[in-house]
Motif scaffolding. Structure first.
Motif, PDB file in Angstrom:
ATOM      1  N   GLN A   1      -6.339  -2.743  11.131  1.00 44.67           N
ATOM      2  CA  GLN A   1      -6.111  -4.306  10.059  1.00 44.67           C
ATOM      3  C   GLN A   1      -4.351  -4.605   9.975  1.00 44.67           C
ATOM      4  O   GLN A   1      -3.967  -4.096   9.817  1.00 44.67           O
ATOM      5  N   MET A   2      -4.344  -5.664  10.474  1.00 42.86           N
ATOM      6  CA  MET A   2      -2.798  -6.495   9.755  1.00 42.86           C
ATOM      7  C   MET A   2      -3.237  -6.838   7.890  1.00 42.86           C
ATOM      8  O   MET A   2      -3.718  -8.110   8.689  1.00 42.86           O
ATOM      9  N   VAL A   3      -2.109  -6.681   7.210  1.00 44.13           N
ATOM     10  CA  VAL A   3      -2.368  -7.652   6.290  1.00 44.13           C
ATOM     11  C   VAL A   3      -0.525  -7.109   5.416  1.00 44.13           C
ATOM     12  O   VAL A   3       0.200  -6.975   6.108  1.00 44.13           O
ATOM     13  N   THR A   4      -0.836  -8.842   5.563  1.00 46.73           N
ATOM     14  CA  THR A   4       0.707  -9.023   4.998  1.00 46.73           C
ATOM     15  C   THR A   4       0.447  -9.802   3.559  1.00 46.73           C
ATOM     16  O   THR A   4      -0.468  -8.867   2.914  1.00 46.73           O
ATOM     17  N   ASN A   5       2.332 -10.290   3.611  1.00 49.30           N
ATOM     18  CA  ASN A   5       2.383 -10.833   2.235  1.00 49.30           C
ATOM     19  C   ASN A   5       1.107 -11.281   1.340  1.00 49.30           C
ATOM     20  O   ASN A   5       0.448 -11.325   0.774  1.00 49.30           O
ATOM     21  N   ALA A   6       0.506 -12.546   2.609  1.00 45.26           N
ATOM     22  CA  ALA A   6       0.197 -13.884   2.267  1.00 45.26           C
ATOM     23  C   ALA A   6      -1.635 -13.266   1.619  1.00 45.26           C
ATOM     24  O   ALA A   6      -2.582 -13.719   0.752  1.00 45.26           O
ATOM     25  N   THR A   7      -2.369 -11.519   2.600  1.00 44.21           N
ATOM     26  CA  THR A   7      -3.207 -11.417   2.541  1.00 44.21           C
ATOM     27  C   THR A   7      -3.359 -10.496   1.321  1.00 44.21           C
ATOM     28  O   THR A   7      -4.556 -10.890   0.777  1.00 44.21           O
ATOM     29  N   VAL A   8      -2.433  -9.754   0.636  1.00 42.67           N
ATOM     30  CA  VAL A   8      -2.208  -9.279  -0.393  1.00 42.67           C
ATOM     31  C   VAL A   8      -2.870 -10.421  -1.534  1.00 42.67           C
ATOM     32  O   VAL A   8      -3.217 -10.276  -2.526  1.00 42.67           O
ATOM     33  N   ALA A   9      -1.809 -11.509  -1.441  1.00 41.23           N
ATOM     34  CA  ALA A   9      -2.183 -12.460  -2.162  1.00 41.23           C
ATOM     35  C   ALA A   9      -3.115 -13.291  -2.881  1.00 41.23           C
ATOM     36  O   ALA A   9      -4.129 -13.527  -3.691  1.00 41.23           O
ATOM     37  N   GLU A  10      -3.755 -13.053  -1.049  1.00 40.42           N
ATOM     38  CA  GLU A  10      -5.282 -14.004  -1.056  1.00 40.42           C
ATOM     39  C   GLU A  10      -6.751 -13.098  -1.635  1.00 40.42           C
ATOM     40  O   GLU A  10      -7.786 -13.653  -2.846  1.00 40.42           O
ATOM     41  N   MET A  11      -6.803 -11.534  -1.510  1.00 42.42           N
ATOM     42  CA  MET A  11      -7.370 -11.248  -2.627  1.00 42.42           C
ATOM     43  C   MET A  11      -7.470 -10.860  -3.902  1.00 42.42           C
ATOM     44  O   MET A  11      -8.374 -10.498  -4.567  1.00 42.42           O
ATOM     45  N   VAL A  12      -5.891 -10.588  -4.148  1.00 39.17           N
ATOM     46  CA  VAL A  12      -5.632 -11.270  -5.859  1.00 39.17           C
ATOM     47  C   VAL A  12      -6.265 -12.310  -6.185  1.00 39.17           C
ATOM     48  O   VAL A  12      -7.531 -12.368  -7.377  1.00 39.17           O
ATOM     49  N   ARG A  13      -6.626 -13.470  -5.508  1.00 39.46           N
ATOM     50  CA  ARG A  13      -6.896 -14.330  -6.110  1.00 39.46           C
ATOM     51  C   ARG A  13      -8.515 -14.328  -5.923  1.00 39.46           C
ATOM     52  O   ARG A  13      -9.057 -14.881  -6.685  1.00 39.46           O
ATOM     53  N   ALA A  14      -9.318 -13.143  -4.890  1.00 41.81           N
ATOM     54  CA  ALA A  14      -9.896 -13.760  -5.033  1.00 41.81           C
ATOM     55  C   ALA A  14     -10.818 -12.489  -6.317  1.00 41.81           C
ATOM     56  O   ALA A  14     -12.333 -12.832  -6.132  1.00 41.81           O
ATOM     57  N   GLY A  15     -10.591 -12.256  -6.660  1.00 42.60           N
ATOM     58  CA  GLY A  15     -10.517 -11.186  -7.833  1.00 42.60           C
ATOM     59  C   GLY A  15     -11.029  -9.707  -7.417  1.00 42.60           C
ATOM     60  O   GLY A  15     -11.984  -8.812  -7.683  1.00 42.60           O
ATOM     61  N   VAL A  16     -10.297  -9.030  -5.929  1.00 40.56           N
ATOM     62  CA  VAL A  16     -10.192  -7.752  -5.454  1.00 40.56           C
ATOM     63  C   VAL A  16     -10.205  -6.763  -6.139  1.00 40.56           C
ATOM     64  O   VAL A  16      -8.810  -6.857  -6.961  1.00 40.56           O
ATOM     65  N   ALA A  17     -10.924  -5.963  -6.608  1.00 43.96           N
ATOM     66  CA  ALA A  17     -10.810  -4.986  -7.215  1.00 43.96           C
ATOM     67  C   ALA A  17      -8.967  -4.124  -7.475  1.00 43.96           C
ATOM     68  O   ALA A  17      -9.184  -4.083  -5.450  1.00 43.96           O
ATOM     69  N   THR A  18      -7.823  -3.830  -8.143  1.00 45.41           N
ATOM     70  CA  THR A  18      -7.246  -3.211  -7.400  1.00 45.41           C
ATOM     71  C   THR A  18      -7.421  -2.255  -6.906  1.00 45.41           C
ATOM     72  O   THR A  18      -6.529  -1.970  -5.312  1.00 45.41           O
ATOM     73  N   ASP A  19      -7.856  -1.091  -6.698  1.00 45.44           N
ATOM     74  CA  ASP A  19      -7.555  -0.112  -6.307  1.00 45.44           C
ATOM     75  C   ASP A  19      -7.623   0.088  -4.916  1.00 45.44           C
ATOM     76  O   ASP A  19      -8.219   1.092  -3.615  1.00 45.44           O
ATOM     77  N   LEU A  20      -9.406  -0.826  -4.321  1.00 48.10           N
ATOM     78  CA  LEU A  20      -9.355  -1.145  -2.672  1.00 48.10           C
ATOM     79  C   LEU A  20      -8.570  -2.463  -2.520  1.00 48.10           C
ATOM     80  O   LEU A  20      -8.076  -1.620  -1.090  1.00 48.10           O
ATOM     81  N   ILE A  21      -7.631  -3.094  -2.889  1.00 44.17           N
ATOM     82  CA  ILE A  21      -6.098  -3.609  -2.565  1.00 44.17           C
ATOM     83  C   ILE A  21      -5.584  -2.308  -2.245  1.00 44.17           C
ATOM     84  O   ILE A  21      -5.042  -2.158  -0.877  1.00 44.17           O
ATOM     85  N   LEU A  22      -5.378  -1.149  -3.056  1.00 46.07           N
ATOM     86  CA  LEU A  22      -4.628  -0.088  -2.579  1.00 46.07           C
ATOM     87  C   LEU A  22      -4.709   1.001  -1.944  1.00 46.07           C
ATOM     88  O   LEU A  22      -4.017   0.911  -0.270  1.00 46.07           O
ATOM     89  N   ASP A  23      -6.651   0.818  -1.883  1.00 42.63           N
ATOM     90  CA  ASP A  23      -6.847   1.385  -0.348  1.00 42.63           C
ATOM     91  C   ASP A  23      -6.965   0.834   1.104  1.00 42.63           C
ATOM     92  O   ASP A  23      -6.690   1.510   2.212  1.00 42.63           O
ATOM     93  N   VAL A  24      -7.278  -0.623   1.193  1.00 39.10           N
ATOM     94  CA  VAL A  24      -6.345  -1.227   2.316  1.00 39.10           C
ATOM     95  C   VAL A  24      -4.490  -1.034   2.838  1.00 39.10           C
ATOM     96  O   VAL A  24      -4.742  -1.210   4.003  1.00 39.10           O
ATOM     97  N   ILE A  25      -4.093  -1.258   1.896  1.00 34.57           N
ATOM     98  CA  ILE A  25      -2.547  -1.179   2.368  1.00 34.57           C
ATOM     99  C   ILE A  25      -2.325   0.013   3.197  1.00 34.57           C
ATOM    100  O   ILE A  25      -1.956   0.329   3.717  1.00 34.57           O
ATOM    101  N   HIS A  26      -3.411   1.217   2.062  1.00 38.50           N
ATOM    102  CA  HIS A  26      -2.991   2.777   2.655  1.00 38.50           C
ATOM    103  C   HIS A  26      -3.536   2.634   4.027  1.00 38.50           C
ATOM    104  O   HIS A  26      -2.992   3.376   4.641  1.00 38.50           O
ATOM    105  N   ARG A  27      -4.958   2.190   4.268  1.00 43.26           N
ATOM    106  CA  ARG A  27      -5.047   2.261   5.861  1.00 43.26           C
ATOM    107  C   ARG A  27      -4.782   1.410   6.885  1.00 43.26           C
ATOM    108  O   ARG A  27      -5.772   1.070   7.797  1.00 43.26           O
ATOM    109  N   SER A  28      -3.615   0.161   6.307  1.00 40.21           N
ATOM    110  CA  SER A  28      -3.758  -1.035   7.532  1.00 40.21           C
ATOM    111  C   SER A  28      -2.300  -1.101   8.067  1.00 40.21           C
ATOM    112  O   SER A  28      -1.228  -0.342   7.445  1.00 40.21           O
ATOM    113  N   GLU A  29      -1.947  -1.756   8.988  1.00 42.21           N
ATOM    114  CA  GLU A  29      -0.961  -1.847   9.609  1.00 42.21           C
ATOM    115  C   GLU A  29      -0.273  -3.345   8.763  1.00 42.21           C
ATOM    116  O   GLU A  29      -0.994  -4.129   8.281  1.00 42.21           O
ATOM    117  N   CYS A  30       0.530  -3.027   8.085  1.00 35.53           N
ATOM    118  CA  CYS A  30       0.996  -3.776   6.565  1.00 35.53           C
ATOM    119  C   CYS A  30       2.514  -4.736   6.891  1.00 35.53           C
ATOM    120  O   CYS A  30       3.775  -3.432   6.427  1.00 35.53           O
TER     121      CYS A  30
END
Length: 291
Positions: free
Chosen positions: A21-50
């Motif tokens: 999946q393609m993940v951009t700066n805006a995608t990360v900001a949206e996940m933080v705003r939605a309250g997604v846990a930090t460890d889950l966001i790090l995992d998405v960054i680890h396994r996505s096109e960024c």
């Protein structure tokens, strides 16, 4: 058909499972705003096109979006072609931490561009923003009677139209003091103490200059009515008189934001009226944002 040929045909018919999946700066900001846990966001960054942007302007944007530093470092590592630290460990985090939104990161004391409880944008007015300002000060007028300098109090309502512009409606009260008046009827005269007051009711606009700090200068223009009244007790009877004049003039001041909803406000105005009336007024008080 041979078995290995059947397996190859089946494999080619199945969708590719390694597409990232393609993940951009805006995608990360949206996940933080939605309250997604930090460890889950790090995992998405680890396994996505960024294709992250980590230039200075983008880092400031991420900070204002309240993206935690840990996530920003992982984004910078992916942008540099490195594997972000903690990505694999984050995948094994507990379910309880995944279901709990990350705590808000308070701004570091003394940093410009962030208030005590929010970003620069949190303190700006917008369409529909309502704020109440009240305080006290002095009014100075050469035609004030019997004082040249008098105490005053002000209350002002601000209605935001834009981050730069607000409508304002204000009321100010001037305690002009007492004057001794000699009143004569026939051969008898009575010395009477007369209380003089002035009520200022104006409306206008306020132009605010946004800055990257808690300090915001502003300029005002207002017009309205000044109503002066005088009253005295004569032999137990209250006697009074009043008169009104149209007034208007410019002003300027500044606001220092203490929190998202509270600020220190200084206002100075010069007002002109009919019959050569001219006076100035300064007010120091608090501004309370209601929404």
């Amino acid at each position: 058909m041979k078995p290995y040929v059947l397996l190859l045909a089946l494999a080619s018919a199945l969708p590719a499972q390694d597409q990232r999946q393609m993940v951009t700066n805006a995608t990360v900001a949206e996940m933080v705003r939605a309250g997604v846990a930090t460890d889950l966001i790090l995992d998405v960054i680890h396994r996505s096109e960024c294709p992250f942007d980590v230039d200075p302007a983008s880092l400031i944007w991420l900070k204002n979006a309240r993206v935690p530093d840990e996530i920003v470092r992982a984004m910078a590592a992916r942008a540099a072609g490195r594997s972000p630290a903690g990505g694999a460990a984050a995948a094994g985090a507990s379910v309880s931490s995944a279901s709990t939104p990350p705590p808000e990161q308070p701004a570091a004391p003394g940093k410009t561009g962030a208030g005590f409880d929010g970003t620069v944008e949190d303190r700006e007015f917008g369409l529909g923003t309502v704020a109440l300002q009240f305080g006290g000060g002095l009014s100075i007028g050469k035609d004030w009677a019997p004082r040249t300098v008098a105490p005053s109090a002000q209350a002002e309502l601000n209605l935001g139209l834009h981050r730069y512009l607000s409508l304002v409606g204000a009321y100010a009260w001037h305690a002009l003091g007492k004057a001794d008046v000699l009143s004569c009827a026939g051969v008898s005269c009575v010395l009477t103490s007369v209380k003089v007051r002035a009520h200022e009711m104006t409306g206008g606009v306020k132009l605010t200059i946004p800055t990257s700090t808690r300090f915001r200068p502003f300029f005002t223009g207002s017009a309205g009515i000044l109503r002066a009244s005088a009253g005295a007790d004569v032999l137990g009877i209250t006697v009074g008189a009043s008169d009104s004049v149209f007034i208007g003039g410019p002003g300027a001041g500044f606001r220092v934001h203490l929190t998202h909803r509270l600020g220190l406000d200084y206002d100075a105005r010069v007002l002109f009226g009919q019959h050569g009336l001219f006076y100035g007024r300064t007010t120091l008080g608090l501004l309370v944002r209601l929404n």
